[in-house]
Design a protein around this motif. Structure first.
Motif, PDB file in Angstrom:
ATOM      1  N   LEU A 125      53.040  36.604  24.483  1.00  9.91           N
ATOM      2  CA  LEU A 125      51.819  35.835  24.680  1.00  9.91           C
ATOM      3  C   LEU A 125      50.746  36.738  25.268  1.00  9.91           C
ATOM      4  CD1 LEU A 125      53.396  32.642  26.324  1.00  9.91           C
ATOM      5  CD2 LEU A 125      52.476  32.787  24.002  1.00  9.91           C
ATOM      6  N   LYS A 126      49.508  36.380  25.008  1.00  6.64           N
ATOM      7  CA  LYS A 126      48.379  37.157  25.510  1.00  6.64           C
ATOM      8  C   LYS A 126      47.453  36.244  26.299  1.00  6.64           C
ATOM      9  CE  LYS A 126      44.439  39.909  23.844  1.00  6.64           C
ATOM     10  NZ  LYS A 126      43.760  40.434  22.629  1.00  6.64           N
ATOM     11  N   VAL A 127      47.004  36.710  27.461  1.00  5.21           N
ATOM     12  CA  VAL A 127      46.064  35.931  28.266  1.00  5.21           C
ATOM     13  C   VAL A 127      44.664  36.070  27.696  1.00  5.21           C
ATOM     14  CG1 VAL A 127      44.932  35.701  30.503  1.00  5.21           C
ATOM     15  CG2 VAL A 127      47.397  36.073  30.399  1.00  5.21           C
ATOM     16  N   ASN A 128      44.054  34.943  27.398  1.00  5.12           N
ATOM     17  CA  ASN A 128      42.638  34.915  27.043  1.00  5.12           C
ATOM     18  C   ASN A 128      41.888  34.460  28.294  1.00  5.12           C
ATOM     19  OD1 ASN A 128      40.027  34.107  26.169  1.00  5.12           O
ATOM     20  ND2 ASN A 128      40.778  33.771  24.098  1.00  5.12           N
ATOM     21  N   PRO A 129      41.023  35.310  28.865  1.00  2.00           N
ATOM     22  CA  PRO A 129      40.387  34.982  30.147  1.00  2.00           C
ATOM     23  C   PRO A 129      39.154  34.085  30.042  1.00  2.00           C
ATOM     24  CG  PRO A 129      39.733  37.173  29.473  1.00  2.00           C
ATOM     25  CD  PRO A 129      40.707  36.687  28.428  1.00  2.00           C
ATOM     26  N   ILE A 130      38.960  33.422  28.902  1.00  2.00           N
ATOM     27  CA  ILE A 130      37.780  32.577  28.733  1.00  2.00           C
ATOM     28  C   ILE A 130      37.718  31.513  29.828  1.00  2.00           C
ATOM     29  CG2 ILE A 130      38.934  30.933  27.186  1.00  2.00           C
ATOM     30  CD1 ILE A 130      36.253  30.760  25.639  1.00  2.00           C
ATOM     31  N   ILE A 131      36.511  31.271  30.329  1.00  2.00           N
ATOM     32  CA  ILE A 131      36.309  30.262  31.367  1.00  2.00           C
ATOM     33  C   ILE A 131      35.671  29.018  30.752  1.00  2.00           C
ATOM     34  CG2 ILE A 131      36.104  32.008  33.176  1.00  2.00           C
ATOM     35  CD1 ILE A 131      33.069  31.585  33.082  1.00  2.00           C
ATOM     36  N   LEU A 132      35.623  27.946  31.515  1.00  2.83           N
ATOM     37  CA  LEU A 132      35.116  26.671  31.009  1.00  2.83           C
ATOM     38  C   LEU A 132      33.690  26.793  30.479  1.00  2.83           C
ATOM     39  CD1 LEU A 132      35.428  23.608  30.635  1.00  2.83           C
ATOM     40  CD2 LEU A 132      34.724  23.328  33.026  1.00  2.83           C
ATOM     41  N   ASP A 133      32.828  27.485  31.201  1.00  2.00           N
ATOM     42  CA  ASP A 133      31.424  27.611  30.790  1.00  2.00           C
ATOM     43  C   ASP A 133      31.295  28.265  29.421  1.00  2.00           C
ATOM     44  OD1 ASP A 133      31.805  27.714  33.772  1.00  2.00           O
ATOM     45  OD2 ASP A 133      29.631  27.425  33.735  1.00  2.00           O
ATOM     46  N   ASP A 134      32.064  29.325  29.194  1.00  2.62           N
ATOM     47  CA  ASP A 134      31.999  30.008  27.901  1.00  2.62           C
ATOM     48  C   ASP A 134      32.587  29.153  26.788  1.00  2.62           C
ATOM     49  OD1 ASP A 134      30.670  32.399  28.457  1.00  2.62           O
ATOM     50  OD2 ASP A 134      32.470  33.316  29.277  1.00  2.62           O
ATOM     51  N   GLU A 135      33.638  28.419  27.098  1.00  2.00           N
ATOM     52  CA  GLU A 135      34.231  27.562  26.078  1.00  2.00           C
ATOM     53  C   GLU A 135      33.221  26.510  25.613  1.00  2.00           C
ATOM     54  OE1 GLU A 135      38.506  25.616  25.041  1.00  2.00           O
ATOM     55  OE2 GLU A 135      38.005  25.912  27.146  1.00  2.00           O
ATOM     56  N   ASN A 159      40.842  41.992  36.003  1.00  3.65           N
ATOM     57  CA  ASN A 159      40.472  40.591  36.205  1.00  3.65           C
ATOM     58  C   ASN A 159      41.307  40.048  37.366  1.00  3.65           C
ATOM     59  OD1 ASN A 159      40.128  37.709  36.013  1.00  3.65           O
ATOM     60  ND2 ASN A 159      39.390  38.000  33.930  1.00  3.65           N
ATOM     61  N   PHE A 160      40.750  40.170  38.564  1.00  7.64           N
ATOM     62  CA  PHE A 160      41.476  39.786  39.776  1.00  7.64           C
ATOM     63  C   PHE A 160      41.877  38.316  39.756  1.00  7.64           C
ATOM     64  CE2 PHE A 160      41.360  38.035  44.116  1.00  7.64           C
ATOM     65  CZ  PHE A 160      42.372  38.786  44.703  1.00  7.64           C
ATOM     66  N   MET A 161      40.982  37.462  39.264  1.00  6.47           N
ATOM     67  CA  MET A 161      41.256  36.025  39.245  1.00  6.47           C
ATOM     68  C   MET A 161      42.485  35.717  38.401  1.00  6.47           C
ATOM     69  SD  MET A 161      39.604  33.371  40.619  1.00  6.47           S
ATOM     70  CE  MET A 161      40.965  32.311  41.039  1.00  6.47           C
ATOM     71  N   ILE A 162      42.561  36.330  37.237  1.00  3.92           N
ATOM     72  CA  ILE A 162      43.713  36.125  36.361  1.00  3.92           C
ATOM     73  C   ILE A 162      44.984  36.673  37.009  1.00  3.92           C
ATOM     74  CG2 ILE A 162      44.778  36.797  34.164  1.00  3.92           C
ATOM     75  CD1 ILE A 162      42.677  34.709  33.753  1.00  3.92           C
ATOM     76  N   GLU A 163      44.871  37.820  37.650  1.00  2.00           N
ATOM     77  CA  GLU A 163      46.044  38.450  38.268  1.00  2.00           C
ATOM     78  C   GLU A 163      46.695  37.534  39.302  1.00  2.00           C
ATOM     79  OE1 GLU A 163      47.593  41.264  37.662  1.00  2.00           O
ATOM     80  OE2 GLU A 163      46.211  42.228  36.258  1.00  2.00           O
ATOM     81  N   ILE A 164      45.881  36.953  40.193  1.00  5.57           N
ATOM     82  CA  ILE A 164      46.491  36.138  41.245  1.00  5.57           C
ATOM     83  C   ILE A 164      46.908  34.760  40.732  1.00  5.57           C
ATOM     84  CG2 ILE A 164      45.393  37.351  43.149  1.00  5.57           C
ATOM     85  CD1 ILE A 164      43.394  35.073  43.395  1.00  5.57           C
ATOM     86  N   LEU A 165      46.277  34.285  39.663  1.00  5.06           N
ATOM     87  CA  LEU A 165      46.713  33.014  39.083  1.00  5.06           C
ATOM     88  C   LEU A 165      48.045  33.160  38.349  1.00  5.06           C
ATOM     89  CD1 LEU A 165      43.473  31.395  37.593  1.00  5.06           C
ATOM     90  CD2 LEU A 165      44.838  30.550  39.503  1.00  5.06           C
ATOM     91  N   MET A 166      48.222  34.287  37.677  1.00  7.55           N
ATOM     92  CA  MET A 166      49.417  34.479  36.861  1.00  7.55           C
ATOM     93  C   MET A 166      50.618  34.975  37.659  1.00  7.55           C
ATOM     94  SD  MET A 166      48.662  33.485  33.843  1.00  7.55           S
ATOM     95  CE  MET A 166      50.182  34.071  33.098  1.00  7.55           C
TER      96      MET A 166
END
Length: 229
Positions: free
Chosen positions: A131-141, A105-112
């Motif tokens: 802690l664990k990263v949950n990669p859920i995005i706004l649309d899915d939530e 998950n490239f997006m998560i990698e560069i954000l974190m």
């Protein structure tokens, strides 16, 4: 106006720097860039917050002379994504914690990545973690909320105390627009419920800003129910 920075001694030390992460970050600090507000990758430096990073054009020119193979990315959309994400991260991340990252998950990698310097966290892909990263995005939530309602389950509050949600208030449109500009593979929504997705598409046409309002309403109800226990 560009802030002045001290470049005395750079000429003598330039040859000492390699393209290792340690040396790149050391050089950024030397020229006055705050690396807590940039994301490092071997090929690119992404500016998260232009003002706080102090990564001026003058500093970029100095950096490029030393590391011409590393591109500095000044993407305004990415900076907006970082600003939204940081609102969650400031509340959820615990200093010096071990954080389990999702795979591929490239997006998560560069954000974190900057949080290794902001909060001294360690990003891991296996083993023990705090802690664990949950990669859920706004649309899915949002679609998860709609799905629960349509199936008669009411509101299901699915957040766990040991998880963090960097993309929970970032839309798929923003994410994929940035990834496309950066030459990266886009993401897909995980929630495939047809009714929830159809309702979301309908609301998108009549009230484009509805997603964040739905999540805020859900969070408000959750807090109210918790307070009444």
């Amino acid at each position: 106006m560009d802030l002045m920075f001290n470049i005395s001694g750079l000429a003598e030390t330039e040859k000492e720097f390699t393209t290792s992460k340690r040396d790149v970050l050391k050089y950024l600090k030397l020229i006055g860039v705050d690396s807590r507000f940039i994301s490092y990758t071997p090929e690119k430096i992404y500016i998260n917050n232009l003002r706080f990073s102090k990564f001026s054009r003058k500093r970029e020119a100095t950096f490029n002379k030393q590391f011409p193979e590393i591109k500095v990315v000044r993407n305004k959309l990415f900076q907006k994504i970082c600003a939204k994400s940081s609102k969650h991260m400031a509340l959820e991340i615990k200093p010096n914690s071990r954080i389990l990252m999702p795979e591929d998950n490239f997006m998560i990698e560069i954000l974190m990545e900057p949080y290794t310097r902001k909060y001294g966290v360690e990003l891991v892909h296996d083993g023990e973690y705090d802690l664990k990263v949950n990669p859920i995005i706004l649309d899915d939530e949002v679609n998860n909320i709609f799905e629960s309602i349509f199936e008669g389950d009411g509101l299901n509050f699915r957040r766990d105390d040991n998880e963090i949600y960097p993309l929970a208030n970032v839309s798929l449109e923003w994410i994929n627009s940035f990834l496309e500009m950066d030459g990266q593979k886009g993401l897909d929504c995980e929630n495939k419920n047809e009714l929830a997705n159809s309702f979301s598409e309908f609301l998108e046409d009549v009230a484009p800003q509805y997603k964040e309002n739905v999540v805020k309403a859900s969070e408000y109800i959750e807090k109210k129910l918790e307070a009444e226990k």
